[in-house]
Design a protein around this motif. Sequence first.
Motif, PDB file in Angstrom:
ATOM      1  N   ASN A 150       0.851  -1.166   0.024  1.00  0.00           N
ATOM      2  CA  ASN A 150       0.203   0.013  -0.081  1.00  0.00           C
ATOM      3  C   ASN A 150       1.032   1.096  -0.127  1.00  0.00           C
ATOM      4  N   LEU A 151       0.738   1.971  -1.239  1.00  0.00           N
ATOM      5  CA  LEU A 151       1.990   2.878  -1.160  1.00  0.00           C
ATOM      6  C   LEU A 151       1.120   4.169  -1.175  1.00  0.00           C
ATOM      7  N   PHE A 152       1.832   5.155  -0.675  1.00  0.00           N
ATOM      8  CA  PHE A 152       1.294   6.645   0.002  1.00  0.00           C
ATOM      9  C   PHE A 152       0.075   6.355   1.026  1.00  0.00           C
ATOM     10  N   ALA A 153       0.330   5.557   1.968  1.00  0.00           N
ATOM     11  CA  ALA A 153      -0.407   5.019   2.951  1.00  0.00           C
ATOM     12  C   ALA A 153      -1.529   5.804   3.518  1.00  0.00           C
ATOM     13  N   PHE A 154      -0.945   6.947   4.015  1.00  0.00           N
ATOM     14  CA  PHE A 154      -1.804   7.748   4.886  1.00  0.00           C
ATOM     15  C   PHE A 154      -2.075   6.902   6.237  1.00  0.00           C
ATOM     16  N   THR A 155      -3.397   7.091   6.484  1.00  0.00           N
ATOM     17  CA  THR A 155      -3.918   6.319   7.766  1.00  0.00           C
ATOM     18  C   THR A 155      -4.053   4.732   7.526  1.00  0.00           C
ATOM     19  N   PHE A 218       4.974  -8.681  -5.265  1.00  0.00           N
ATOM     20  CA  PHE A 218       3.764  -8.421  -4.500  1.00  0.00           C
ATOM     21  C   PHE A 218       2.519  -8.765  -5.394  1.00  0.00           C
ATOM     22  N   ASP A 219       1.682  -9.446  -4.908  1.00  0.00           N
ATOM     23  CA  ASP A 219       0.447  -9.842  -5.883  1.00  0.00           C
ATOM     24  C   ASP A 219      -0.625  -8.681  -5.990  1.00  0.00           C
ATOM     25  N   GLY A 220      -0.353  -7.728  -5.199  1.00  0.00           N
ATOM     26  CA  GLY A 220      -1.321  -6.304  -5.470  1.00  0.00           C
ATOM     27  C   GLY A 220      -0.659  -5.192  -4.944  1.00  0.00           C
ATOM     28  N   ILE A 221      -0.643  -4.104  -5.638  1.00  0.00           N
ATOM     29  CA  ILE A 221      -0.083  -2.825  -5.459  1.00  0.00           C
ATOM     30  C   ILE A 221      -1.074  -1.825  -5.412  1.00  0.00           C
ATOM     31  N   ILE A 222      -1.221  -1.010  -4.442  1.00  0.00           N
ATOM     32  CA  ILE A 222      -2.121   0.078  -4.409  1.00  0.00           C
ATOM     33  C   ILE A 222      -1.283   1.238  -4.477  1.00  0.00           C
ATOM     34  N   LEU A 223      -1.810   2.126  -5.465  1.00  0.00           N
ATOM     35  CA  LEU A 223      -0.598   3.376  -6.042  1.00  0.00           C
ATOM     36  C   LEU A 223      -1.669   4.588  -5.904  1.00  0.00           C
ATOM     37  N   ASP A 224      -1.574   5.221  -4.742  1.00  0.00           N
ATOM     38  CA  ASP A 224      -2.486   6.350  -4.704  1.00  0.00           C
ATOM     39  C   ASP A 224      -1.591   7.657  -4.304  1.00  0.00           C
ATOM     40  N   PRO A 225      -0.917   8.150  -5.536  1.00  0.00           N
ATOM     41  CA  PRO A 225       0.096   9.416  -5.142  1.00  0.00           C
ATOM     42  C   PRO A 225      -0.886  10.513  -5.170  1.00  0.00           C
ATOM     43  N   PRO A 226      -0.482  11.666  -4.228  1.00  0.00           N
ATOM     44  CA  PRO A 226      -1.212  12.928  -4.174  1.00  0.00           C
ATOM     45  C   PRO A 226      -1.263  13.538  -5.617  1.00  0.00           C
ATOM     46  N   PRO A 227      -1.970  14.583  -5.821  1.00  0.00           N
ATOM     47  CA  PRO A 227      -2.108  15.198  -7.050  1.00  0.00           C
ATOM     48  C   PRO A 227      -0.961  15.832  -7.565  1.00  0.00           C
ATOM     49  N   LYS A 228      -0.001  16.332  -6.634  1.00  0.00           N
ATOM     50  CA  LYS A 228       1.370  16.691  -7.027  1.00  0.00           C
ATOM     51  C   LYS A 228       2.134  16.031  -6.047  1.00  0.00           C
ATOM     52  N   VAL A 229       3.064  15.179  -6.585  1.00  0.00           N
ATOM     53  CA  VAL A 229       4.333  14.517  -5.864  1.00  0.00           C
ATOM     54  C   VAL A 229       5.235  15.514  -5.765  1.00  0.00           C
ATOM     55  N   ALA A 259      -0.681 -10.617 -10.607  1.00  0.00           N
ATOM     56  CA  ALA A 259      -0.885  -9.384  -9.880  1.00  0.00           C
ATOM     57  C   ALA A 259      -1.580  -8.275 -10.339  1.00  0.00           C
ATOM     58  N   TRP A 260      -2.296  -7.685  -9.187  1.00  0.00           N
ATOM     59  CA  TRP A 260      -3.154  -6.291  -9.795  1.00  0.00           C
ATOM     60  C   TRP A 260      -2.339  -5.176  -9.459  1.00  0.00           C
ATOM     61  N   LEU A 261      -2.465  -4.008 -10.166  1.00  0.00           N
ATOM     62  CA  LEU A 261      -2.115  -2.645  -9.697  1.00  0.00           C
ATOM     63  C   LEU A 261      -3.101  -1.736  -9.868  1.00  0.00           C
ATOM     64  N   MET A 262      -3.438  -1.248  -8.420  1.00  0.00           N
ATOM     65  CA  MET A 262      -4.742  -0.156  -8.530  1.00  0.00           C
ATOM     66  C   MET A 262      -4.235   1.198  -8.448  1.00  0.00           C
ATOM     67  N   CYS A 263      -4.501   1.707  -9.541  1.00  0.00           N
ATOM     68  CA  CYS A 263      -3.942   3.192  -9.733  1.00  0.00           C
ATOM     69  C   CYS A 263      -5.266   4.396  -9.362  1.00  0.00           C
ATOM     70  N   PHE A 264      -4.940   5.341  -8.725  1.00  0.00           N
ATOM     71  CA  PHE A 264      -5.868   6.428  -8.314  1.00  0.00           C
ATOM     72  C   PHE A 264      -5.761   7.675  -9.175  1.00  0.00           C
ATOM     73  N   PHE A 265      -6.407   8.041 -10.127  1.00  0.00           N
ATOM     74  CA  PHE A 265      -6.322   9.287 -10.799  1.00  0.00           C
ATOM     75  C   PHE A 265      -6.861  10.435 -10.394  1.00  0.00           C
ATOM     76  N   HIS A 266      -6.236  11.399  -9.748  1.00  0.00           N
ATOM     77  CA  HIS A 266      -6.721  12.698  -8.906  1.00  0.00           C
ATOM     78  C   HIS A 266      -6.701  13.938  -9.683  1.00  0.00           C
ATOM     79  N   ARG A 267      -5.941  14.045 -11.052  1.00  0.00           N
ATOM     80  CA  ARG A 267      -5.833  15.135 -11.681  1.00  0.00           C
ATOM     81  C   ARG A 267      -6.755  14.823 -12.917  1.00  0.00           C
ATOM     82  N   PHE A 268      -6.843  16.325 -13.631  1.00  0.00           N
ATOM     83  CA  PHE A 268      -7.898  16.200 -14.665  1.00  0.00           C
ATOM     84  C   PHE A 268      -7.371  16.642 -15.784  1.00  0.00           C
ATOM     85  N   ASP A 269      -6.034  16.788 -16.049  1.00  0.00           N
ATOM     86  CA  ASP A 269      -5.229  17.262 -17.135  1.00  0.00           C
ATOM     87  C   ASP A 269      -5.195  16.088 -18.238  1.00  0.00           C
ATOM     88  N   LYS A 270      -5.836  14.895 -18.019  1.00  0.00           N
ATOM     89  CA  LYS A 270      -5.616  13.723 -18.932  1.00  0.00           C
ATOM     90  C   LYS A 270      -7.031  12.977 -18.725  1.00  0.00           C
TER      91      LYS A 270
END
Length: 317
Positions: A150-155, A218-229, A259-270
């Motif tokens: 769990n990357l960029f895990a926060f809480t 890993f068999d699953g990676i959660i990738l949730d970077p903030p809108p601006k790394v 494995a799966w990779l879960m990506c969170f897209f927070h930006r609207f430029d794409k």
Amino acid sequence: MHDSTWTQKLESAINARQTLLESPHTDCYRIYHGYDEGFPGVVIEAFNGVFVIDYKKDIEPDLSTISHYIDERFNPRIIISKGHQTLGKKLKDRFQVHKGSLEESPGYCHEEGVKFDIRVETPHNLGLYLDTRDARRWLRNHSKNRRILNLFAFTGSLGVSAALGGAKDVIHLDRSAELLPRLQKNYALNSLTWDQRSFLRGDIYKHLPRAIQSGQRFDGIILDPPPKVYGSPYAKERPRGQDFSQLVQLCSQLLSPDAWLMCFFHRFDKSWSESEEEVNVASGIDLHVEERLTSGIDFPESNPERKLRVSILRKPS
Ligand SMILES: C[S@@+](CC[C@H](N)C(=O)[O-])C[C@H]1O[C@@H](n2cnc3c(N)ncnc32)[C@H](O)[C@@H]1O
């Protein structure tokens, strides 16, 4: 704004969420999303009887109308408001308690039966991002016997969901040491066993190359970077936006077959498809998009490309 206008706006927002408000095992939701419901910059969220009015535009004259309406309608324990830092005021002048006191906070909320730690006194997010509810549900259903990063895990709410779904191991990575007790509390609240190795504190650009070198998979990676790394001395290039190009290039070397990779897209430029294409190209392997998720009915947007977009991509077995 006229008092009656606020009342009408809040009334229709609440009516549109009736099914969510009636769900028996959830007490946290966004009850007003001003971006699509008449007042951009104002959102109101509820967490187990704690109501938080967040505003980026100066609505101080309206706060008593809004909190009075919430009190009449829900009779919550606590109502607070937080003005955004861009309003140019000191935190103590932007943070108001309209009802109750912070000591009365229940300390946690429930989402689909799962408990999550909340800290009412924090100036930003209380500890749970409500727009990722569907991603947490997906993780509970697709993590069995998997080793999860769990990357960029926060809480840790996403990794906790994977652990509740039967993951055999979950490693949370975040650079902030202050998050450790909150992560541990989320484990304890859900009767999950905490292991000291479950939290890696540090810079992602430092840890991922190390994990690759030591042959981790890993068999699953959660990738949730903030809108601006932000920039990092360990990154090869200066991060751009959510920096999927560098991050996915690293993550793809850590994925086991199937494995799966879960990506969170927070930006609207794409667009959503362009973001997925960026991930696919950066991975250097043929990841196929298996599923798309977005935020719930409490985050209405007339343009679906303006909603949170989450893609699950699968590595061939
Ligand atoms: C928006 S939060 C992520 C939300 C989280 N995935 C969730 O669902 O609750 C961003 C997190 O990334 C962490 N972070 C930002 N840059 C980082 C870096 N270079 N390395 C590790 N963590 C980082 C921050 O400390 C913060 O906790």
